[in-house]
Motif scaffolding. Structure first.
Motif, mmCIF file in Angstrom:
data_model
loop_
_atom_site.group_PDB
_atom_site.id
_atom_site.type_symbol
_atom_site.label_atom_id
_atom_site.label_comp_id
_atom_site.label_asym_id
_atom_site.label_seq_id
_atom_site.Cartn_x
_atom_site.Cartn_y
_atom_site.Cartn_z
ATOM 1 N N LEU A 93 -6.512 -13.427 -6.272
ATOM 2 C CA LEU A 93 -6.680 -12.773 -7.567
ATOM 3 C C LEU A 93 -7.982 -11.969 -7.605
ATOM 4 C CD1 LEU A 93 -5.629 -12.382 -10.453
ATOM 5 C CD2 LEU A 93 -6.867 -14.474 -11.104
ATOM 6 N N ALA A 94 -9.038 -12.524 -7.122
ATOM 7 C CA ALA A 94 -10.324 -11.823 -7.145
ATOM 8 C C ALA A 94 -10.288 -10.575 -6.279
ATOM 9 C CB ALA A 94 -11.418 -12.777 -6.659
ATOM 10 N N SER A 95 -9.684 -10.659 -5.082
ATOM 11 C CA SER A 95 -9.614 -9.494 -4.199
ATOM 12 C C SER A 95 -8.703 -8.419 -4.789
ATOM 13 C CB SER A 95 -9.116 -9.918 -2.819
ATOM 14 O OG SER A 95 -7.825 -10.501 -2.914
ATOM 15 N N SER A 96 -7.617 -8.821 -5.454
ATOM 16 C CA SER A 96 -6.712 -7.840 -6.058
ATOM 17 C C SER A 96 -7.411 -7.090 -7.185
ATOM 18 C CB SER A 96 -5.459 -8.554 -6.590
ATOM 19 O OG SER A 96 -4.779 -9.224 -5.545
ATOM 20 N N LEU A 144 -9.069 -8.729 1.191
ATOM 21 C CA LEU A 144 -9.533 -7.349 1.084
ATOM 22 C C LEU A 144 -9.178 -6.537 2.322
ATOM 23 C CD1 LEU A 144 -13.052 -7.863 -0.571
ATOM 24 C CD2 LEU A 144 -11.023 -6.820 -1.625
ATOM 25 N N ASN A 145 -9.386 -7.121 3.487
ATOM 26 C CA ASN A 145 -9.024 -6.423 4.732
ATOM 27 C C ASN A 145 -7.520 -6.200 4.822
ATOM 28 O OD1 ASN A 145 -11.696 -6.295 5.613
ATOM 29 N ND2 ASN A 145 -11.572 -8.327 6.590
ATOM 30 N N LEU A 146 -6.741 -7.130 4.313
ATOM 31 C CA LEU A 146 -5.287 -6.962 4.323
ATOM 32 C C LEU A 146 -4.872 -5.785 3.452
ATOM 33 C CD1 LEU A 146 -2.503 -8.119 5.166
ATOM 34 C CD2 LEU A 146 -2.560 -9.491 3.074
ATOM 35 N N TYR A 147 -5.482 -5.644 2.289
ATOM 36 C CA TYR A 147 -5.176 -4.509 1.424
ATOM 37 C C TYR A 147 -5.581 -3.192 2.076
ATOM 38 C CZ TYR A 147 -3.961 -7.442 -2.584
ATOM 39 O OH TYR A 147 -3.345 -8.323 -3.438
ATOM 40 N N LYS A 148 -6.733 -3.175 2.705
ATOM 41 C CA LYS A 148 -7.210 -1.939 3.325
ATOM 42 C C LYS A 148 -6.318 -1.522 4.500
ATOM 43 C CE LYS A 148 -12.049 -2.793 2.075
ATOM 44 N NZ LYS A 148 -13.409 -3.098 2.606
ATOM 45 N N ASP A 149 -5.876 -2.513 5.321
ATOM 46 C CA ASP A 149 -5.046 -2.189 6.475
ATOM 47 C C ASP A 149 -3.650 -1.737 6.079
ATOM 48 O OD1 ASP A 149 -7.182 -2.882 8.080
ATOM 49 O OD2 ASP A 149 -6.478 -4.947 8.415
ATOM 50 N N ASN A 150 -3.186 -2.150 4.909
ATOM 51 C CA ASN A 150 -1.829 -1.815 4.475
ATOM 52 C C ASN A 150 -1.852 -1.003 3.181
ATOM 53 O OD1 ASN A 150 0.054 -3.702 6.307
ATOM 54 N ND2 ASN A 150 -1.769 -4.876 5.711
#
Length: 648
Positions: free
Chosen positions: A636-639, A596-602
């Protein structure tokens, strides 16, 4: 018949009587001859015959002639066996004495053994070490052991010297008559190798037996070693043991009263001054002078030089000049005292006086040391007087033992320490006319160029240092084969990152890998990530391939960045493979919150359609997989959560 029988009996009796008389006469003759050191002719001939007969059977074999080696005829076998049992090896005819080995051949064997021991693994098992020692075909006398230790000392392998000593201590067949000399030689090796702790342990083991109890030479060796290392407390313990009787009681036997106590001499007190200089304890210098006065010992020129060095290290420059004047009245100063005086004037920024002091020394006919002229040259370099400093090189070469490149490197460092990069570069260019710079010199200049903002000069020097083999063969290298090391590449990579010179960074990084230096996560991870975000994603792929060949798991930041790069290009298979090619146990840190943090940062790098395509690809992989993968489940869950919240 009776008459014939009586005649034969009488004849036989007469013959036996004559035989006995002849035997008694030969016995008396032999006794008389033996008394005067001679033998009868018959005895001599019989012994010569037996000696030649033995040699004829064993032709070409050297034997020791001994009076016990000849066995009289007529003796029975039991007596022969009994006499043989009491023969020693030298007198026995059953043991073949090998020809004596010449001194030259023995020295060659010693050199071969020492080189073999030096090249062997230091952690070799004890049985292998013993086998290597026995296979040298050396009779381990005191001389041979001393030579082995001396050769190992010249090779700088002090660890192997200690191993030889330990091997001797457990070897029962080795009977040394000069055990103290062997230990003292090992002490000298440890002192030259700057190993004071090991030397002190060996010295204490010498005190445990009478045959190796330290004499004045051993005390000198351990005192100098401890003094140079600055171990003041241990040095005074040695002085106390020098003045005291042995703590362990020895059986003196026929020696009777044995008193090994000694008084410290000028060498021991000079060692104390050395320790005072290292510890910067100027009070100890006055204590030494007081002790010398009490024992009616005159301070030598070396003693005064060491006292001056103590005052110099303690920053008491006025006392340096005072002791020099005091010494100059009683004795002739040596190069050591003049060197301390030059360094003192250098610290006081009295450069002209330092030059004049050396000129006065030369007029007095005192031969200066290499260290003196070296310090004077560095003094001149720090003052910006490089031409005068280079004039001292000729004087240094006449008395120096170290390579010339070391002298030039010191002068360059003196220029750089004073902040003058131009003079440092000038000396660096001048030295290439007389000797080739080594790796240390080149690294010093490379860092100096970078620290002073001369990136182009640093880049040119780096290219000379990092040439490939084919480039060196096609064109003569001015640096004479100097090859860059990891320090060279790292300082160049740091400089490229600081200046955002990513093209040069890529060039340097690829050369580093080509030279056999691998990716270091602690050193290079942040650089590779910054380069990838600056458009040099190929370097990340290169690093990934290199780690894959070495079967190393990339660090998590590198995995996440490569995942984002592949996902940004809608390459779902490659993005997922960044995770699936590694065991899930090594990627446990990739939890749902991390994704989740990876998606938010990018978030700016991904579109909603990209995340949808990733969900479909991960669903398909999980459906085909027989075993669960918690990392893919978290991805998968975070996506899906990102799609529901609409953060991308």
């Amino acid at each position: 018949m009776l008459f014939v029988f009586c005649f034969l009996s009488t004849t036989l009796l007469l013959c036996n009587r004559r035989k006995c008389d002849s035997n008694s006469e030969s016995y008396e003759d032999n006794v008389n001859l033996i008394k005067f050191g001679g033998f009868s002719k018959e005895v001599k001939m019989s012994k010569v015959f037996k000696y030649n007969e033995v040699n004829s059977k064993n032709e070409g074999i050297r034997r020791t002639r001994s009076r016990k080696g000849f066995v009289e005829e007529g003796e029975d076998d039991d007596l022969k066996i009994e006499r043989t049992a009491f023969k020693n090896f030298e007198e026995s005819n059953d043991i073949v004495n090998k020809p004596r080995v010449s001194k030259m051949e023995m020295e060659e064997r010693i050199q071969k053994l020492a080189k073999s021991l030096n090249g062997a693994d230091i952690d070799m098992p004890e049985w292998m070490f013993s086998k290597m020692m026995r296979s040298a075909k050396i009779k381990f006398s005191d001389y041979c052991i001393l030579r082995v230790i001396q050769v190992l000392g010249k090779l700088g392998n002090w660890r192997r010297v200690l191993q030889v000593i330990e091997w001797l201590e457990v070897r029962e067949r080795f009977k040394s008559h000069r055990l103290r000399h062997i230990y003292t030689t090992a002490l000298d090796v440890l002192g030259k190798a700057r190993r004071p702790v090991e030397a002190l342990n060996l010295f204490r083991s010498m005190q445990q037996q009478m045959a190796s109890y330290p004499d004045i030479v051993a005390y000198h060796s351990i005192a100098v070693t401890l003094g140079q290392a600055g171990h003041m407390t241990e040095l005074f313990d040695v002085i106390d043991s020098m003045r005291s009787p042995p703590k362990k009681k020895f059986k003196t036997g026929p020696l009777g009263k044995w008193d090994p106590r000694l008084e410290p001499d000028i060498v021991v007190y000079n060692a104390v001054l050395n320790a005072c200089a290292r510890r910067k304890q100027w009070e100890g210098a006055f204590w030494v002078l007081q002790q010398l006065k009490q024992q009616h010992l005159l301070p030598s020129t070396t003693t005064y030089g060491l006292v001056m060095e103590v005052m110099f290290e303690c920053g008491k420059y006025n006392l340096v000049h005072e002791f020099f004047r005091k010494m100059d009245k009683s004795c002739i100063p040596n190069a050591l005292t003049y060197r301390v005086l030059v360094n003192t004037l250098w610290k006081e920024d009295r450069i002209d006086e330092a030059v004049s002091v050396v000129q006065v020394m030369e007029k007095r006919g005192i031969v200066g040391s290499a260290a003196l002229y070296y310090d004077l040259a560095r003094c001149l370099c720090s003052a910006g007087r490089c031409q005068e400093a280079l004039m001292q090189i000729e004087k240094i070469c006449k008395v120096a033992n170290k390579p010339l490149v070391v002298t030039y490197t010191g002068l360059i460092q003196a220029c750089l320490d004073s902040g003058n990069i131009e003079n440092g570069a000038y000396i660096f260019n001048q030295m290439q006319k007389y000797c080739s710079p080594n790796l240390v010199t080149c690294n010093i200049m490379l860092k100096a160029y970078l620290d002073h903002g001369l990136f182009d000069e640093a880049k040119e020097l780096f290219q000379k240092m990092s040439k490939d083999a084919n480039e060196n063969s096609s064109k003569c290298n001015d640096l004479n084969g100097v090859v860059a090391d990891s320090y060279t590449f790292n300082i160049m990579l740091d400089a490229c990152v600081q200046r955002n010179r990513w093209d040069e960074f890529e060039h340097v990084y690829r050369r580093m890998l080509r030279h056999g230096f691998h990716f270091n996560a602690k050193r290079h991870l942040r650089m590779i990530l910054d380069a990838a975000r600056a458009g040099k994603g190929e370097l990340l792929e290169t690093t990934w391939e290199e780690m894959d060949r070495a079967e190393r798991t990339p660090p998590l930041p590198l995995i996440k960045e490569r995942f984002c790069m592949k996902l940004e290009k809608n390459d779902y298979a490659s993005a997922v493979s960044c995770i699936t090619i590694h065991p899930a146990s090594e990627l446990q840190a990739l939890s749902k919150s991390v994704w989740l943090n990876l998606y938010k940062d990018n978030a700016s790098r991904f579109q909603q359609e990209t995340i949808i395509g990733l969900v479909e690809a991960v669903d398909m992989i999980i459906g085909k997989s027989e075993s669960p993968n918690p990392v893919l489940d978290n991805l998968l869950a975070s996506s899906k959560q990102i799609l529901r919240t609409g953060l991308v």
